[in-house]
Design an enzyme around this catalytic site. Structure first.
Site: not given
Length: 190
Positions: A26, A50-51, A61, A64, A73, A120, A133, A171-172
């Site tokens: 299945r 949670d994100n 990304r 951070h 995380k 991260h 995460y 920004k990054d």
């Protein structure tokens, strides 16, 4: 038999968690988190947020972290794939400024636990990558900070050759170097 197994990395407290996957005709089933079983393998971690993010292939990304209210995380990829990176920012750590990276893919049964005190970031390696995460503290925009993804002192070996176009937020692109962040970390007593 536990559904979770810890795999240590070269950086203390930075962990890969292998999850048992139950497969049949299945499809498959796996528990992605179970507080009781995590405690049984020595991970007494409380998650409060949670994100979920979705990114196209080639999105980078990070790196951070939060100056105050640092977040641990627990990361999984539920669709697609990423190269996930953590950089040790714990000032008294023998591995300060060192990084570790791991490729995470949907269905691989792997989670990456990054404790408080790390920066991260990740690079998506497939289209429509869903990155999920759990966090040990709430996100506070006023404490958001980071280190530039290509800092020469850290020297992360990003697999950029696996993507055609690299996409990084404005920004990054403007995040500071590690040597600039050290001053901020010392001021905050981290």
């Amino acid at each position: 038999m536990s559904k979770f197994k810890i795999i240590e990395t070269p950086i203390k407290d930075l962990l890969i968690i292998e999850t048992r996957i139950f497969k049949d005709e299945r499809g498959f089933f796996m528990e992605t988190y179970n507080q009781k079983e995590f405690e049984e393998i020595g991970l007494n971690i409380q998650f409060v947020q949670d994100n979920l993010s979705k990114s196209k292939k080639g999105v980078l990304r990070g790196l951070h972290f939060q100056i105050k209210h640092p977040q641990g995380k627990l990361i999984r990829v539920i669709k697609g794939g990423v190269y996930d990176v953590a950089v040790d920012l714990r000032l008294n750590s023998p591995t300060f400024g060192k990084w570790f990276g791991i490729e995470l893919k949907e269905g691989d049964g792997l989670a990456f636990y990054i404790p408080e005190g790390f920066a991260h970031g990740f690079l998506t390696l497939e289209e429509e990558t869903y990155f999920f995460y759990k966090c040990t503290d709430i996100y506070y925009a006023e404490y958001d900070n980071g280190v530039i993804w290509n800092d020469p002192e850290i020297n992360i070996n990003w697999p950029i050759d696996k993507v055609e176009n690299l996409t990084i937020s404005e920004k990054d692109k403007k995040l500071p170097l590690l040597k600039e962040i050290v001053k901020v970390l010392k001021e905050e007593g981290n």
